[in-house]
Design a protein around this motif. Structure first.
Motif, short mmCIF file in Angstrom:
data_model
loop_
_atom_site.label_atom_id
_atom_site.label_comp_id
_atom_site.label_asym_id
_atom_site.label_seq_id
_atom_site.Cartn_x
_atom_site.Cartn_y
_atom_site.Cartn_z
N GLY A 94 0.51 10.94 -6.93
CA GLY A 94 -0.70 10.17 -6.67
C GLY A 94 -0.86 8.99 -7.59
N ASN A 99 -0.21 4.14 0.53
CA ASN A 99 -0.74 5.05 1.53
C ASN A 99 -0.02 4.90 2.87
N ALA A 124 -7.06 10.19 -6.92
CA ALA A 124 -5.62 10.19 -6.66
C ALA A 124 -4.86 10.73 -7.88
N HIS A 158 -2.95 1.59 -6.85
CA HIS A 158 -3.39 0.74 -5.74
C HIS A 158 -4.91 0.67 -5.69
N THR A 165 -11.70 6.42 -6.11
CA THR A 165 -10.48 6.78 -5.39
C THR A 165 -9.31 6.88 -6.35
N ASP A 193 0.82 -1.22 0.00
CA ASP A 193 0.00 0.00 0.00
C ASP A 193 0.85 1.27 0.00
N ARG A 209 -0.86 5.66 -5.61
CA ARG A 209 -2.13 5.52 -4.88
C ARG A 209 -3.27 5.23 -5.85
#
Length: 148
Positions: free
Chosen positions: A68, A46, A87, A74, A83, A44, A71
């Motif tokens: 980003g 994050n 990102a 992911h 999301t 991850d 992210r």
């Protein structure tokens, strides 16, 4: 008289090599991309400390067009498209463009034809302008919705 394959310059009714051989390179590219997405999906971004921080963001506080992206990848791997778009929307568009180009590449390889991407200067300038606008807008106060 045998016909000439204009794309490969060979004679005969069948293109050179087997279908398996012609799919080796697109298959290897897909395996590498799948491995990269698999790694990013498993580790991850994050969580601090797994990946290096963007040098531009670290030194200037500005988001580059790639900020980003990990992210986004992911979230994309985990099926969270909203999301992923939040990102880095440009990265998600890049994933989709890659999938389209790869599919065309495979179809052409099966048919024994090479993949030719002949981008003229205008589309390249347009892509550069899009990335520049994306970068500028995401760093302005009203572009906060584009922050990773």
């Amino acid at each position: 008289m045998p016909d000439v394959n204009a794309d490969s310059g060979t004679t005969g009714t069948h293109p050179p090599g087997t279908v398996r051989a012609r799919l080796a390179v697109p298959g290897a590219v897909l395996a590498a991309v799948a491995a990269a997405f698999g790694y990013v999906g498993a580790v991850d971004p994050n969580e601090p400390g797994h990946y290096p921080v963007c040098p531009l963001l670290r030194t200037t506080g500005l988001y580059c067009p790639g900020c980003g992206g990990l992210r986004s990848a992911h979230a994309f791997v985990h099926g969270d498209l909203l999301t992923a778009l939040h990102a880095n929307a440009v990265a998600v568009a890049g994933y989709l463009v890659f999938a389209l180009v790869w599919a065309v590449w495979v179809v052409r390889a099966v048919r024994g034809r090479p993949l030719r991407i002949d981008l003229r200067p205008a589309p390249l300038w347009a892509l550069g302008a899009l990335l520049l606008v994306f970068t500028v807008v995401r760093n302005l106060p009203f572009g906060g919705w584009l922050h990773p």
